[in-house]
Design a protein around this motif. Structure first.
Motif, mmCIF file in Angstrom:
data_model
loop_
_atom_site.group_PDB
_atom_site.id
_atom_site.type_symbol
_atom_site.label_atom_id
_atom_site.label_comp_id
_atom_site.label_asym_id
_atom_site.label_seq_id
_atom_site.Cartn_x
_atom_site.Cartn_y
_atom_site.Cartn_z
ATOM 1 N N LEU A 186 0.833 -1.212 0.000
ATOM 2 C CA LEU A 186 0.000 0.000 0.000
ATOM 3 C C LEU A 186 0.863 1.256 0.000
ATOM 4 O O LEU A 186 0.527 2.250 -0.648
ATOM 5 C CB LEU A 186 -0.944 -0.010 1.197
ATOM 6 N N ALA A 187 1.996 1.210 0.708
ATOM 7 C CA ALA A 187 2.911 2.355 0.707
ATOM 8 C C ALA A 187 3.463 2.598 -0.694
ATOM 9 O O ALA A 187 3.606 3.748 -1.127
ATOM 10 C CB ALA A 187 4.053 2.117 1.696
ATOM 11 N N LYS A 188 3.754 1.532 -1.404
ATOM 12 C CA LYS A 188 4.266 1.665 -2.774
ATOM 13 C C LYS A 188 3.203 2.282 -3.687
ATOM 14 O O LYS A 188 3.508 3.110 -4.537
ATOM 15 C CB LYS A 188 4.689 0.291 -3.286
ATOM 16 N N ILE A 189 1.946 1.894 -3.495
ATOM 17 C CA ILE A 189 0.862 2.462 -4.302
ATOM 18 C C ILE A 189 0.667 3.935 -3.950
ATOM 19 O O ILE A 189 0.500 4.779 -4.831
ATOM 20 C CB ILE A 189 -0.437 1.653 -4.109
ATOM 21 N N ARG A 190 0.718 4.272 -2.644
ATOM 22 C CA ARG A 190 0.626 5.687 -2.241
ATOM 23 C C ARG A 190 1.771 6.482 -2.842
ATOM 24 O O ARG A 190 1.595 7.626 -3.259
ATOM 25 C CB ARG A 190 0.644 5.810 -0.724
ATOM 26 N N ASN A 191 2.940 5.885 -2.886
ATOM 27 C CA ASN A 191 4.115 6.535 -3.452
ATOM 28 C C ASN A 191 3.921 6.817 -4.947
ATOM 29 O O ASN A 191 4.430 7.807 -5.457
ATOM 30 C CB ASN A 191 5.349 5.649 -3.218
ATOM 31 N N ALA A 192 3.168 5.955 -5.631
ATOM 32 C CA ALA A 192 2.897 6.162 -7.059
ATOM 33 C C ALA A 192 2.041 7.401 -7.294
ATOM 34 O O ALA A 192 2.040 7.960 -8.394
ATOM 35 C CB ALA A 192 2.209 4.928 -7.641
ATOM 36 N N LEU A 193 1.317 7.851 -6.269
ATOM 37 C CA LEU A 193 0.514 9.059 -6.381
ATOM 38 C C LEU A 193 1.351 10.330 -6.362
ATOM 39 O O LEU A 193 0.969 11.351 -6.910
ATOM 40 C CB LEU A 193 -0.486 9.143 -5.222
ATOM 41 N N ALA A 194 2.473 10.264 -5.680
ATOM 42 C CA ALA A 194 3.293 11.459 -5.473
ATOM 43 C C ALA A 194 4.086 11.797 -6.738
ATOM 44 O O ALA A 194 4.392 10.941 -7.556
ATOM 45 C CB ALA A 194 4.264 11.213 -4.326
ATOM 46 N N GLY A 195 4.422 13.038 -6.862
ATOM 47 C CA GLY A 195 5.291 13.457 -7.948
ATOM 48 C C GLY A 195 6.693 12.905 -7.738
ATOM 49 O O GLY A 195 7.059 12.504 -6.627
ATOM 50 N N SER A 196 7.486 12.883 -8.788
ATOM 51 C CA SER A 196 8.825 12.295 -8.700
ATOM 52 C C SER A 196 9.699 13.014 -7.675
ATOM 53 O O SER A 196 10.573 12.418 -7.059
ATOM 54 C CB SER A 196 9.502 12.304 -10.066
ATOM 55 N N TRP A 197 9.466 14.280 -7.419
ATOM 56 C CA TRP A 197 10.265 15.035 -6.472
ATOM 57 C C TRP A 197 9.927 14.679 -5.016
ATOM 58 O O TRP A 197 10.683 14.990 -4.108
ATOM 59 C CB TRP A 197 10.107 16.536 -6.693
#
Length: 144
Positions: free
Chosen positions: A130-141
């Motif tokens: 789930l953390a990896k999926i949440r991370n996919a929401l964030a911008g690359s920065w």
């Protein structure tokens, strides 16, 4: 939906299909699940059988997946599985684990023989996914 939320869940459990409102919301916020567009995993056969039994299997972007996740994981919408689409960046074993977790939650134990013994990944396995999926929401920065 005609009765209380508990009665609606019971009616859904008896039919094996989500009631009208969750079904329409899922159709509007997700895309169709196509086995060839998802990782080639062992859970694919289980998903196909779930679908043949009247269940609804859909794919969603990271944002919409996270919105649906809590409802499905808590068993509030039996007969519906919303899975992360390939944009989430999960490996095949991670995708398998989250799919297994959600299918187990979506199968009403009282209508499916053996549903209560369906393998469920442990919370410590699901948290990093789930953390990896949440991370996919964030911008690359912002990404870790």
């Amino acid at each position: 939906m005609k009765g209380t939320p508990r009665q609606d869940r019971q009616a859904t459990a008896e039919s094996g299909r989500p009631t009208a409102v969750p079904r329409v919301l899922a159709l509007a916020s997700t895309s169709p699940w196509q086995r060839e567009r998802t990782p080639d995993t062992l859970i694919g056969e289980v998903l196909s059988a779930f679908r043949r039994g009247g269940g609804l299997v859909r794919l969603a972007s990271p944002r919409n997946f996270l919105i649906w996740y809590s409802c499905i994981a808590h068993g509030d919408v039996p007969g519906l599985v919303v899975l992360p689409n390939p944009d989430c960046g999960l490996t095949a074993p991670e995708w398998d684990a989250i799919a297994c977790h959600l299918v187990a939650a979506a199968i009403p134990a009282e209508t499916e023989p053996g549903a209560d013994t369906f393998p469920r990944p442990q919370p410590e396995e699901i948290g990093p996914i789930l953390a990896k999926i949440r991370n996919a929401l964030a911008g690359s920065w912002v990404r870790e």
